[in-house]
Design a protein around this motif. Structure first.
Motif, PDB file in Angstrom:
ATOM      1  N   UNK A  27       0.857  -1.193   0.000  1.00  0.00           N
ATOM      2  CA  UNK A  27       0.000   0.000   0.000  1.00  0.00           C
ATOM      3  C   UNK A  27       0.892   1.242   0.000  1.00  0.00           C
ATOM      4  N   UNK A  28       1.125   1.843  -1.156  1.00  0.00           N
ATOM      5  CA  UNK A  28       1.937   3.065  -1.188  1.00  0.00           C
ATOM      6  C   UNK A  28       1.126   4.282  -0.727  1.00  0.00           C
ATOM      7  N   UNK A  29       1.705   5.089   0.165  1.00  0.00           N
ATOM      8  CA  UNK A  29       1.022   6.293   0.648  1.00  0.00           C
ATOM      9  C   UNK A  29       2.038   7.429   0.851  1.00  0.00           C
ATOM     10  N   UNK A  30       1.476   8.616   1.017  1.00  0.00           N
ATOM     11  CA  UNK A  30       2.305   9.764   1.416  1.00  0.00           C
ATOM     12  C   UNK A  30       2.032  10.140   2.874  1.00  0.00           C
ATOM     13  N   UNK A  37      -6.934   5.457   3.542  1.00  0.00           N
ATOM     14  CA  UNK A  37      -5.727   4.627   3.591  1.00  0.00           C
ATOM     15  C   UNK A  37      -5.984   3.332   4.374  1.00  0.00           C
ATOM     16  N   UNK A  38      -6.742   3.475   5.466  1.00  0.00           N
ATOM     17  CA  UNK A  38      -7.032   2.286   6.285  1.00  0.00           C
ATOM     18  C   UNK A  38      -7.773   1.234   5.466  1.00  0.00           C
ATOM     19  N   UNK A  39      -8.675   1.684   4.591  1.00  0.00           N
ATOM     20  CA  UNK A  39      -9.439   0.740   3.765  1.00  0.00           C
ATOM     21  C   UNK A  39      -8.510  -0.035   2.836  1.00  0.00           C
ATOM     22  N   UNK A  40      -7.508   0.662   2.279  1.00  0.00           N
ATOM     23  CA  UNK A  40      -6.530  -0.041   1.436  1.00  0.00           C
ATOM     24  C   UNK A  40      -5.765  -1.070   2.271  1.00  0.00           C
ATOM     25  N   UNK A  41      -5.375  -0.669   3.475  1.00  0.00           N
ATOM     26  CA  UNK A  41      -4.612  -1.588   4.344  1.00  0.00           C
ATOM     27  C   UNK A  41      -5.446  -2.814   4.709  1.00  0.00           C
ATOM     28  N   UNK A  42      -6.744  -2.585   4.984  1.00  0.00           N
ATOM     29  CA  UNK A  42      -7.610  -3.718   5.347  1.00  0.00           C
ATOM     30  C   UNK A  42      -7.743  -4.692   4.182  1.00  0.00           C
ATOM     31  N   UNK A  43      -7.871  -4.140   2.970  1.00  0.00           N
ATOM     32  CA  UNK A  43      -7.955  -5.004   1.779  1.00  0.00           C
ATOM     33  C   UNK A  43      -6.652  -5.800   1.652  1.00  0.00           C
ATOM     34  N   UNK A  44      -5.530  -5.132   1.845  1.00  0.00           N
ATOM     35  CA  UNK A  44      -4.225  -5.808   1.734  1.00  0.00           C
ATOM     36  C   UNK A  44      -4.082  -6.870   2.828  1.00  0.00           C
ATOM     37  N   UNK A  45      -4.513  -6.517   4.045  1.00  0.00           N
ATOM     38  CA  UNK A  45      -4.391  -7.447   5.183  1.00  0.00           C
ATOM     39  C   UNK A  45      -5.237  -8.697   4.957  1.00  0.00           C
ATOM     40  N   UNK A 140       9.124  -6.119  -4.956  1.00  0.00           N
ATOM     41  CA  UNK A 140       9.079  -7.338  -5.770  1.00  0.00           C
ATOM     42  C   UNK A 140       7.654  -7.801  -6.010  1.00  0.00           C
ATOM     43  N   UNK A 141       7.473  -9.049  -6.444  1.00  0.00           N
ATOM     44  CA  UNK A 141       6.141  -9.527  -6.810  1.00  0.00           C
ATOM     45  C   UNK A 141       5.153  -9.319  -5.660  1.00  0.00           C
ATOM     46  N   UNK A 142       4.045  -8.690  -5.957  1.00  0.00           N
ATOM     47  CA  UNK A 142       3.082  -8.382  -4.893  1.00  0.00           C
ATOM     48  C   UNK A 142       1.748  -7.997  -5.510  1.00  0.00           C
ATOM     49  N   UNK A 143       0.759  -7.827  -4.630  1.00  0.00           N
ATOM     50  CA  UNK A 143      -0.492  -7.201  -5.018  1.00  0.00           C
ATOM     51  C   UNK A 143      -0.457  -5.791  -4.444  1.00  0.00           C
ATOM     52  N   UNK A 144      -0.661  -4.789  -5.290  1.00  0.00           N
ATOM     53  CA  UNK A 144      -0.550  -3.392  -4.856  1.00  0.00           C
ATOM     54  C   UNK A 144      -1.932  -2.750  -4.869  1.00  0.00           C
ATOM     55  N   UNK A 145      -2.244  -2.038  -3.803  1.00  0.00           N
ATOM     56  CA  UNK A 145      -3.579  -1.474  -3.589  1.00  0.00           C
ATOM     57  C   UNK A 145      -3.533   0.034  -3.774  1.00  0.00           C
ATOM     58  N   UNK A 146      -4.400   0.524  -4.676  1.00  0.00           N
ATOM     59  CA  UNK A 146      -4.474   1.966  -4.956  1.00  0.00           C
ATOM     60  C   UNK A 146      -5.929   2.410  -4.865  1.00  0.00           C
ATOM     61  N   UNK A 147      -6.141   3.643  -4.421  1.00  0.00           N
ATOM     62  CA  UNK A 147      -7.493   4.173  -4.302  1.00  0.00           C
ATOM     63  C   UNK A 147      -8.021   4.658  -5.642  1.00  0.00           C
ATOM     64  N   UNK A 169       0.087  -7.328  -9.256  1.00  0.00           N
ATOM     65  CA  UNK A 169      -1.359  -7.280  -9.483  1.00  0.00           C
ATOM     66  C   UNK A 169      -1.866  -5.986  -8.866  1.00  0.00           C
ATOM     67  N   UNK A 170      -2.541  -5.176  -9.667  1.00  0.00           N
ATOM     68  CA  UNK A 170      -3.024  -3.885  -9.167  1.00  0.00           C
ATOM     69  C   UNK A 170      -4.502  -4.020  -8.787  1.00  0.00           C
ATOM     70  N   UNK A 171      -4.826  -3.588  -7.585  1.00  0.00           N
ATOM     71  CA  UNK A 171      -6.218  -3.610  -7.116  1.00  0.00           C
ATOM     72  C   UNK A 171      -6.665  -2.173  -6.856  1.00  0.00           C
ATOM     73  N   UNK A 172      -7.800  -1.793  -7.421  1.00  0.00           N
ATOM     74  CA  UNK A 172      -8.379  -0.457  -7.190  1.00  0.00           C
ATOM     75  C   UNK A 172      -9.443  -0.545  -6.102  1.00  0.00           C
ATOM     76  N   UNK A 173      -9.401   0.366  -5.152  1.00  0.00           N
ATOM     77  CA  UNK A 173     -10.308   0.335  -3.997  1.00  0.00           C
ATOM     78  C   UNK A 173     -11.219   1.574  -4.028  1.00  0.00           C
TER      79      UNK A 173
END
Ligand code: AMP
Length: 302
Positions: A27-30, A37-45, A140-147, A169-173
């Motif tokens: 979960x990339x953030x600034x 952001x928490x919603x992205x983290x929950x999806x990733x978790x 490296x290889x991962x699933x990345x979560x973006x809003x 793998x890109x996931x849009x939230x």
């Protein structure tokens, strides 16, 4: 939860996880983390063994007159949030760690960066695409979560992953909103109390555009005009852009064809604060499927 500041340490952790057959969620953030952001983290978790959140205010994606110096920061609060969300690694590199010397290599994604935010922020997406590619290379290889909140960014990231064959793998939230419809954003912290009610103009413009499509309008120019009129009627808001595009590649369209996902995206200034928002929708005969929740009943009373 561990905080890592060095690229080599993050790479070692992620490599180890992948070697052990584990999945990695990124979960990339600034930072200045909020419920979006928490919603992205929950999806990733929920979907991964190892969850990495990055906290990096990337200087190369800010223009010379933009808010890099004043961008809100709260490292302690952010560490608390990622701990609460069960994140494993918080990667918080310094600028020197990410850019030991000025980079000569840039990732440029053509066409999808031409309009919308790309028009008013000319170098923004080169900065975004380059830093995201660096993060993908580190993790490296991962699933990345973006809003979906930053819809053009999501399209840019999807496209660079596809074009460069990255093992990501890109996931849009979906966008998380305040009860009155305002999309959560770290930049909402800039809003003066007097400007806050007017900030719902973005959501109201999206509502208006969707309502126009629901009434049967299939000409994107007419849909756009209805929403622009609404923005122009808000005295505290200064219009930046409002566009109806095809969602997949942000191409301009002449007609809202059935079965094609579209996006209506806008940016508006409230004083010096620039806010963005969008909604996706697909026409299906007389029906319209769209990604814009209603306002809560309490917020509607006001
Ligand atoms: P930022 O820290 O603003 O760069 O955002 C980090 C990630 O969080 C990006 O993928 C954003 O699209 C996402 N994000 C920001 N605001 C929201 C929101 N209100 N709802 C969902 N995702 C969001």
């Amino acid at each position: 939860m561990i905080v890592l500041e060095r690229i080599a340490a993050v790479r070692a952790r992620c490599d180890e996880a992948v070697r052990a057959g584990k999945s990695v969620g990124l979960v990339p953030t600034m930072g200045y983390l909020h419920e979006g952001h928490r919603t992205l983290m929950r999806a990733a978790r929920a979907e991964n063994d190892l969850v990495v959140v990055t906290l990096f205010v990337n200087p190369t994606q800010f223009g010379p007159n933009e808010d890099l110096a004043s961008y809100p920061r709260d490292p302690e609060g952010d560490a608390r949030v990622v701990t609460e969300e069960g994140v494993d690694v918080l990667f918080a590199p310094s600028v020197a760690e990410m850019y030991p010397r000025p980079g000569l290599t840039h990732v440029t994604v053509d066409e999808v960066t031409d309009g919308l935010c790309g028009a008013s922020r000319p170098h923004h997406f080169v900065g975004v695409a380059t830093v995201v590619t660096k993060l993908f290379s580190i993790v490296g290889p991962c699933t990345a979560y973006f809003g979906k909140k930053d819809f053009q960014q999501l399209v840019v990231v999807r496209r660079l992953v596809e074009d460069l064959n990255l093992p990501i793998t890109v996931v849009g939230v979906s966008t998380v909103r305040e009860p009155d419809g305002l999309a959560l954003s770290s930049r909402n912290a800039y809003l003066a109390p007097d400007d806050r009610p007017a900030a719902t103009v973005l959501y109201r413009a999206l509502e208006c555009a969707i309502a126009t499509v629901k009434e049967g309008e299939r000409d994107p120019v007419a849909v756009r005009a209805a929403a622009v009129t609404l923005v122009e009627r808000e005295p505290l808001a200064q219009f930046d852009y409002l566009e109806v595009r095809r969602a997949d590649d942000l191409a301009e369209v002449e007609h809202l064809d059935d079965g094609v996902e579209h996006v209506i995206a806008l940016a508006v200034f409230l004083n010096t604060t620039r806010l963005i928002d969008n909604a996706t929708f697909t026409v299906d005969g007389a029906a319209v499927h769209y990604d814009l929740p209603g306002r809560s009943p309490v917020a509607q009373e006001h």
